[in-house]
Motif scaffolding. Structure first.
Motif, PDB file in Angstrom:
ATOM      1  N   ASN A   1     -35.930 -23.117  15.157  1.00  0.00           N
ATOM      2  CA  ASN A   1     -36.438 -22.391  13.987  1.00  0.00           C
ATOM      3  C   ASN A   1     -35.972 -22.939  12.641  1.00  0.00           C
ATOM      4  N   ASP A   2     -34.993 -23.861  12.626  1.00  0.00           N
ATOM      5  CA  ASP A   2     -34.560 -24.485  11.374  1.00  0.00           C
ATOM      6  C   ASP A   2     -34.311 -23.450  10.285  1.00  0.00           C
ATOM      7  N   ILE A   3     -33.425 -22.494  10.566  1.00  0.00           N
ATOM      8  CA  ILE A   3     -33.207 -21.419   9.599  1.00  0.00           C
ATOM      9  C   ILE A   3     -32.555 -21.957   8.329  1.00  0.00           C
ATOM     10  N   GLN A   4     -32.935 -21.341   7.202  1.00  0.00           N
ATOM     11  CA  GLN A   4     -32.429 -21.731   5.892  1.00  0.00           C
ATOM     12  C   GLN A   4     -31.477 -20.706   5.293  1.00  0.00           C
ATOM     13  N   SER A   5     -31.285 -19.563   5.984  1.00  0.00           N
ATOM     14  CA  SER A   5     -30.379 -18.523   5.496  1.00  0.00           C
ATOM     15  C   SER A   5     -30.012 -17.610   6.661  1.00  0.00           C
ATOM     16  N   ASP A   6     -29.005 -16.770   6.448  1.00  0.00           N
ATOM     17  CA  ASP A   6     -28.580 -15.828   7.473  1.00  0.00           C
ATOM     18  C   ASP A   6     -29.603 -14.728   7.717  1.00  0.00           C
ATOM     19  N   GLU A   7     -30.573 -14.586   6.833  1.00  0.00           N
ATOM     20  CA  GLU A   7     -31.583 -13.543   6.985  1.00  0.00           C
ATOM     21  C   GLU A   7     -32.683 -13.944   7.965  1.00  0.00           C
ATOM     22  N   GLU A   8     -32.746 -15.217   8.345  1.00  0.00           N
ATOM     23  CA  GLU A   8     -33.778 -15.691   9.261  1.00  0.00           C
ATOM     24  C   GLU A   8     -33.263 -15.689  10.691  1.00  0.00           C
ATOM     25  N   LEU A   9     -34.191 -15.546  11.643  1.00  0.00           N
ATOM     26  CA  LEU A   9     -33.840 -15.560  13.058  1.00  0.00           C
ATOM     27  C   LEU A   9     -33.880 -16.983  13.588  1.00  0.00           C
ATOM     28  N   GLY A  10     -32.774 -17.421  14.176  1.00  0.00           N
ATOM     29  CA  GLY A  10     -32.720 -18.760  14.732  1.00  0.00           C
ATOM     30  C   GLY A  10     -31.305 -19.277  14.746  1.00  0.00           C
ATOM     31  N   GLY A  11     -31.159 -20.565  14.992  1.00  0.00           N
ATOM     32  CA  GLY A  11     -29.843 -21.182  15.047  1.00  0.00           C
ATOM     33  C   GLY A  11     -29.666 -21.944  16.338  1.00  0.00           C
ATOM     34  N   ILE A  12     -28.471 -21.862  16.903  1.00  0.00           N
ATOM     35  CA  ILE A  12     -28.132 -22.590  18.122  1.00  0.00           C
ATOM     36  C   ILE A  12     -28.146 -21.645  19.310  1.00  0.00           C
ATOM     37  N   GLY A  13     -28.860 -22.046  20.355  1.00  0.00           N
ATOM     38  CA  GLY A  13     -28.930 -21.251  21.566  1.00  0.00           C
ATOM     39  C   GLY A  13     -28.402 -22.005  22.763  1.00  0.00           C
ATOM     40  N   VAL A  14     -28.404 -21.340  23.912  1.00  0.00           N
ATOM     41  CA  VAL A  14     -27.971 -21.973  25.155  1.00  0.00           C
ATOM     42  C   VAL A  14     -28.905 -21.544  26.278  1.00  0.00           C
ATOM     43  N   ALA A  15     -29.316 -22.508  27.085  1.00  0.00           N
ATOM     44  CA  ALA A  15     -30.168 -22.261  28.241  1.00  0.00           C
ATOM     45  C   ALA A  15     -29.456 -22.754  29.496  1.00  0.00           C
ATOM     46  N   VAL A  16     -29.854 -22.238  30.649  1.00  0.00           N
ATOM     47  CA  VAL A  16     -29.156 -22.521  31.894  1.00  0.00           C
ATOM     48  C   VAL A  16     -30.152 -22.919  32.971  1.00  0.00           C
TER      49      VAL A  16
END
Length: 306
Positions: free
Chosen positions: A101-116
């Protein structure tokens, strides 16, 4: 190789770069189950970056594609800009860290996730239902994760864009973040010149921390590094070891390293670069070259692109 792979031969024996057909970038390099694996970004406009492929080889010559090991349909919070995957195997399971999601602020949903997943080729599924790291800390955009498993079994996640790099300690479950001995959760370890794309490996008891410098869309993208006796630094920049060659390619950066089982083994750096004559910032290809060390100092020698 097992037929559980949806594998497609990627050109058979290849004596030259690029390693695979198509536009790919930000490769991570791993050795799983005796095979060499490359986990890259599908290089396209952000709205089209909705899945990840991987490539594997038995001999570093013939590369095969495992298609759509992860896509946004299996990540409830992700929509676009799925990139920079970094996998690790722990306890017979495979954990894939990624950003979306290439978030630009803390108000956006996204960031670093983990899958298994139970296999290096997946299919991977989101482990949490939400990002593992979803906010800016110490100025670091939550992108470009790189997971590193130390010899004592401790796992670290390095990450960060916008010129800032953080490291967190992963708990034993590999899907949650713990705290360091001093109680700190996010440690800033930003070296001089850091832009994005962290990478860590260990050699002869020392930690080699690498990163990308310059602009990813331009010709000056490159790789620099530092050394330390601790995985937490401090990391003082030594210099660049990979950059453009006007006779070969431009925009060489954001890489992974194949770490051999023996200290005297053959080291390889896997990276992306832009072919000569290409101006589209997304036209990047996967490449691999030898990486060597100075016998006396242990410093990384400049990489010659081939």
């Amino acid at each position: 190789m097992t037929n559980r792979l949806n594998a497609e031969a990627s050109g058979g024996k290849r004596a030259a770069n690029p390693l695979a057909q198509g536009w790919y970038a930000d490769p991570e390099a791993r050795i799983f189950e005796g095979n060499y694996w490359i986990y890259p970004t599908f290089s396209a406009p952000y709205e089209q970056q909705t899945f990840l492929d991987a490539f594997w080889s038995e001999d570093l010559s013939a590369w095969h594609k495992a298609e759509r090991i992860l896509d946004v349909e299996r990540i409830p919070w992700a929509e676009k800009a799925l990139w920079a995957p970094s996998p690790i195997e722990v306890g017979g399971r495979y954990y894939l860290y990624f950003c979306a999601n290439d978030i630009q602020s803390d108000e956006e949903l996204g960031g670093i996730g983990v899958a298994v997943a139970d296999r290096p080729e997946g299919p991977f599924a989101d482990a949490l239902g939400h990002p593992l790291i979803d906010r800016f800390v110490h100025g670091a955009q939550p992108i470009d994760p790189h997971v590193f498993l130390d010899g004592d079994g401790r796992a670290y996640l390095y990450y960060g864009g916008w010129g800032h790099c953080n490291v967190v300690k992963l708990n034993a479950d590999m899907v949650s973040v713990g705290s360091f001995d001093d109680g700190e959760v996010f440690k800033s370890i930003t070296p001089e010149g850091y832009v994005e794309g962290p990478c860590m490996f260990k050699r002869s008891g020392e930690y080699y921390f690498m990163w990308a410098e310059g602009g990813w869309g331009g010709p000056d993208y490159s790789v620099a590094y530092a050394r330390s006796r601790s995985p937490l630094g401090p990391f003082e920049r030594i210099g660049k070891i990979l950059e453009q060659d006007p006779q070969v390619a431009t925009g060489a950066g954001h890489h992974g390293v194949f770490v051999p089982n023996r200290e005297d083994g053959d080291w390889r750096i896997v990276y992306h670069r832009r072919p000569l004559g290409e101006s589209d910032r997304n036209h990047r290809v996967l490449c691999m070259d030898e990486m060597a060390f100075d016998d006396e100092t242990g410093n990384i020698l400049p990489v010659k692109m081939t």
